[in-house]
Design a protein around this motif. Structure first.
Motif, PDB file in Angstrom:
ATOM      1  N   TYR A  43      -3.699  -1.538   9.314  1.00 20.35           N
ATOM      2  CA  TYR A  43      -4.169  -0.606  10.343  1.00 20.35           C
ATOM      3  C   TYR A  43      -3.778   0.808   9.948  1.00 20.35           C
ATOM      4  O   TYR A  43      -2.655   1.055   9.501  1.00 20.35           O
ATOM      5  N   LEU A  44      -4.733   1.730  10.102  1.00 14.60           N
ATOM      6  CA  LEU A  44      -4.547   3.111   9.647  1.00 14.60           C
ATOM      7  C   LEU A  44      -4.527   4.067  10.838  1.00 14.60           C
ATOM      8  O   LEU A  44      -5.437   4.050  11.664  1.00 14.60           O
ATOM      9  N   PRO A  45      -3.509   4.932  10.928  1.00 12.03           N
ATOM     10  CA  PRO A  45      -3.387   5.880  12.051  1.00 12.03           C
ATOM     11  C   PRO A  45      -4.257   7.114  11.857  1.00 12.03           C
ATOM     12  O   PRO A  45      -3.763   8.223  11.677  1.00 12.03           O
ATOM     13  N   GLN A  52      -8.518  11.812   9.312  1.00 10.43           N
ATOM     14  CA  GLN A  52      -8.798  11.242   8.005  1.00 10.43           C
ATOM     15  C   GLN A  52      -7.653  10.320   7.625  1.00 10.43           C
ATOM     16  O   GLN A  52      -6.506  10.569   7.983  1.00 10.43           O
ATOM     17  N   ALA A  53      -7.976   9.251   6.906  1.00 10.12           N
ATOM     18  CA  ALA A  53      -6.949   8.318   6.460  1.00 10.12           C
ATOM     19  C   ALA A  53      -7.413   7.627   5.185  1.00 10.12           C
ATOM     20  O   ALA A  53      -8.607   7.419   4.979  1.00 10.12           O
ATOM     21  N   ASP A  54      -6.449   7.298   4.342  1.00 10.21           N
ATOM     22  CA  ASP A  54      -6.724   6.573   3.101  1.00 10.21           C
ATOM     23  C   ASP A  54      -6.028   5.217   3.150  1.00 10.21           C
ATOM     24  O   ASP A  54      -4.872   5.116   3.580  1.00 10.21           O
ATOM     25  N   CYS A  55      -6.711   4.201   2.686  1.00 10.48           N
ATOM     26  CA  CYS A  55      -6.132   2.869   2.623  1.00 10.48           C
ATOM     27  C   CYS A  55      -5.147   2.806   1.452  1.00 10.48           C
ATOM     28  O   CYS A  55      -5.509   3.160   0.331  1.00 10.48           O
ATOM     29  N   PRO A  56      -3.915   2.351   1.707  1.00 10.39           N
ATOM     30  CA  PRO A  56      -2.942   2.274   0.612  1.00 10.39           C
ATOM     31  C   PRO A  56      -3.244   1.166  -0.391  1.00 10.39           C
ATOM     32  O   PRO A  56      -2.725   1.191  -1.503  1.00 10.39           O
ATOM     33  N   TYR A  57      -4.085   0.200  -0.030  1.00  9.98           N
ATOM     34  CA  TYR A  57      -4.420  -0.897  -0.941  1.00  9.98           C
ATOM     35  C   TYR A  57      -5.569  -0.544  -1.869  1.00  9.98           C
ATOM     36  O   TYR A  57      -5.465  -0.699  -3.078  1.00  9.98           O
ATOM     37  N   CYS A  58      -6.689  -0.129  -1.292  1.00  6.25           N
ATOM     38  CA  CYS A  58      -7.900   0.051  -2.107  1.00  6.25           C
ATOM     39  C   CYS A  58      -8.294   1.513  -2.302  1.00  6.25           C
ATOM     40  O   CYS A  58      -9.198   1.803  -3.066  1.00  6.25           O
TER      41      CYS A  58
END
Length: 66
Positions: A43-45, A52-58
């Protein structure tokens, strides 16, 4: 006659996704995406990060458009 289930979209197919407040809470992969070939759901805040948010996995980049 049976109703057909909508097919899930491919996870992580794009580098940037536009999301709306109706889509919150934001997770990657999105609920409409298939999980079997992706990373664990995170889950991204996005509201706390200026929309704006970036996924730490992909590395997918999400932008809140409304």
């Amino acid at each position: 006659m049976t109703a057909t289930q909508p097919q899930p979209t491919q996870a992580n197919a794009q580098r940037q996704y536009e999301v709306h407040r109706a889509d919150l809470p934001l997770s990657c992969p999105l609920p409409s995406m298939a999980l079997w070939n992706s990373h664990p759901r995170v889950y991204l805040p996005i509201e706390a990060d200026g929309g704006q948010a970036d996924c730490p996995y992909c590395g997918a980049h999400f932008v809140l458009v409304d």
